[in-house]
Scaffold this motif. Structure first.
Motif, short mmCIF file in Angstrom:
data_model
loop_
_atom_site.label_atom_id
_atom_site.label_comp_id
_atom_site.label_asym_id
_atom_site.label_seq_id
_atom_site.Cartn_x
_atom_site.Cartn_y
_atom_site.Cartn_z
N TYR A 232 -36.87 113.43 -104.83
CA TYR A 232 -37.09 113.28 -106.27
C TYR A 232 -36.73 111.87 -106.77
N TYR A 233 -35.59 111.34 -106.32
CA TYR A 233 -35.06 110.11 -106.89
C TYR A 233 -35.99 108.91 -106.69
N TRP A 234 -36.34 108.61 -105.44
CA TRP A 234 -37.15 107.41 -105.19
C TRP A 234 -38.60 107.57 -105.68
N PRO A 235 -39.26 108.71 -105.46
CA PRO A 235 -40.61 108.87 -106.03
C PRO A 235 -40.63 108.76 -107.55
N LEU A 236 -39.56 109.21 -108.22
CA LEU A 236 -39.49 109.09 -109.67
C LEU A 236 -39.51 107.63 -110.10
N ILE A 237 -38.91 106.77 -109.27
CA ILE A 237 -38.81 105.35 -109.62
C ILE A 237 -40.09 104.60 -109.29
N ILE A 238 -40.66 104.87 -108.14
CA ILE A 238 -41.73 104.00 -107.64
C ILE A 238 -43.13 104.59 -107.84
N LEU A 239 -43.23 105.91 -108.02
CA LEU A 239 -44.54 106.56 -108.23
C LEU A 239 -44.55 107.17 -109.62
N ARG A 240 -44.99 106.41 -110.61
CA ARG A 240 -44.86 106.82 -112.00
C ARG A 240 -46.16 107.39 -112.58
N ASN A 241 -47.29 106.86 -112.20
CA ASN A 241 -48.56 107.33 -112.75
C ASN A 241 -48.89 108.73 -112.27
N GLU A 242 -49.64 109.47 -113.06
CA GLU A 242 -49.99 110.84 -112.71
C GLU A 242 -50.85 110.92 -111.46
N ASP A 243 -51.65 109.89 -111.20
CA ASP A 243 -52.53 109.95 -110.03
C ASP A 243 -51.78 109.79 -108.71
N VAL A 244 -50.53 109.30 -108.74
CA VAL A 244 -49.74 109.17 -107.52
C VAL A 244 -48.41 109.92 -107.62
N MET A 245 -48.17 110.61 -108.70
CA MET A 245 -46.91 111.33 -108.91
C MET A 245 -46.77 112.49 -107.94
N VAL A 246 -45.56 112.69 -107.39
CA VAL A 246 -45.34 113.79 -106.45
C VAL A 246 -45.01 115.07 -107.21
N ALA A 247 -45.06 116.18 -106.51
CA ALA A 247 -44.92 117.49 -107.16
C ALA A 247 -43.55 117.69 -107.78
N GLN A 248 -42.48 117.27 -107.09
CA GLN A 248 -41.13 117.48 -107.62
C GLN A 248 -40.94 116.77 -108.95
N VAL A 249 -41.45 115.56 -109.06
CA VAL A 249 -41.32 114.80 -110.31
C VAL A 249 -42.16 115.45 -111.41
#
Length: 300
Positions: A232-249
């Motif tokens: 959750y922590y790193w994807p929240l920081i580096i993957l912000r747009n909806e098209d690349v956002m991960v499921a947990q975020v």
């Protein structure tokens, strides 16, 4: 003067039979107690997963009923259909798989040769490299995330799969894990014999090292894939747009601002879809997982 045996042969046989019967009863009781304890632990650890599954079928407000329901309700199709057709969850789940799979693959490419080299190749600076790996294991990722984020910004890697993966593939734990297994399962005589017969270092690594390290590589791959799928922590920081956002975020954002009250009847199906593939992956590969974990702790 001969001393007579106070016990006759019949009495001795009776005592032996009684002792044997008592031992059998104790062994049987210990066996049943062990099985009962294992069954109790299995039910205790498996119940949260079962309740998550049935709770994902509840209607809105269904979690607040008392006593809690322990059987699925009739809203499962509605909940899962809404999640898969009316939200961007399928895309975010695909993003999670890409991030976790790419990180795992990159980890293998780096950790397998690095761990083997630290374990079996004597080169200048090997001790220093091992110390660096151990020190990096002790540093929390949150401290390293600041320079990593600055690097990602400067290189234009924000909101890209490549940026999220390339900043996550260097995993000191994986390198150390492979090193420990390599020290136990790779014998110097076998490696030297291959070199004497004309095999290059690449051929030794490909034909001897990788097959012997396969259980360890599967074990660490399963661990990294599962942890990255739940990251959750790193994807929240580096993957912000909806098209690349991960499921947990996406789930955490949806939980906090889409509906009032929190739409647990929509969120729980997403949790089930995320958990089940990870559980199936572990069940299918548990033999290799256990073998890989024990391979580095038992002298072969």
């Amino acid at each position: 003067m001969a001393i007579e045996n106070p016990l006759t042969s019949d009495e001795s046989d009776t005592e032996e039979q009684a002792y044997s019967t008592t031992s059998e009863h104790i062994e049987r009781l210990a066996k049943y107690s062990t099985k009962t304890t294992i069954a109790f632990i299995a039910v205790l650890t498996g119940f949260p997963l079962y309740y998550l599954l049935i709770a994902s079928t509840y209607p809105q407000g269904g979690l607040g009923t008392f006593p809690p329901q322990l059987l699925p309700s009739g809203h499962a199709i509605e909940n899962y259909t809404f999640l898969l057709t009316e939200t961007i969850f399928p895309g975010t789940l695909l993003n999670s798989v890409i991030y976790a799979g790419g990180t795992t693959l990159g980890m293998l490419i780096i950790s397998a040769p690095a761990g083997y080299a630290l374990a079996k190749i004597d080169f200048r600076g090997s001790t220093t490299m091992l110390i660096i790996v151990l020190v990096m294991m002790a540093i929390p990722f949150q401290l390293m995330s600041i320079p990593l984020f600055e690097m990602a910004v400067n290189w234009g890697l924000i909101n890209t799969y490549f940026g999220a993966i390339i900043t996550s593939v260097t995993i000191p734990l994986a390198v150390f894990f492979v090193k420990q297994n390599a020290e136990q399962v790779l014998h110097d005589d076998l490696l030297d014999s291959a070199r004497v017969n004309g095999a290059s270092e690449f051929q030794v690594f490909k034909n001897i090292v990788l097959p012997l390290l396969w259980p360890a590589l599967i074990a660490i791959s399963m661990y990294i894939f599962i942890t990255r799928m739940q990251s959750y922590y790193w994807p929240l920081i580096i993957l912000r747009n909806e098209d690349v956002m991960v499921a947990q975020v996406w789930i955490s954002i949806w939980e906090g601002g889409i509906e009032t009250p929190t739409p647990f009847h929509r969120i729980l199906p997403a949790s089930v879809i995320i958990v089940l593939p990870l559980l199936i992956t572990f069940l299918l590969g548990q033999k290799y997982f256990v073998k890989g974990l024990t391979g580095g702790s038992i002298k072969g």
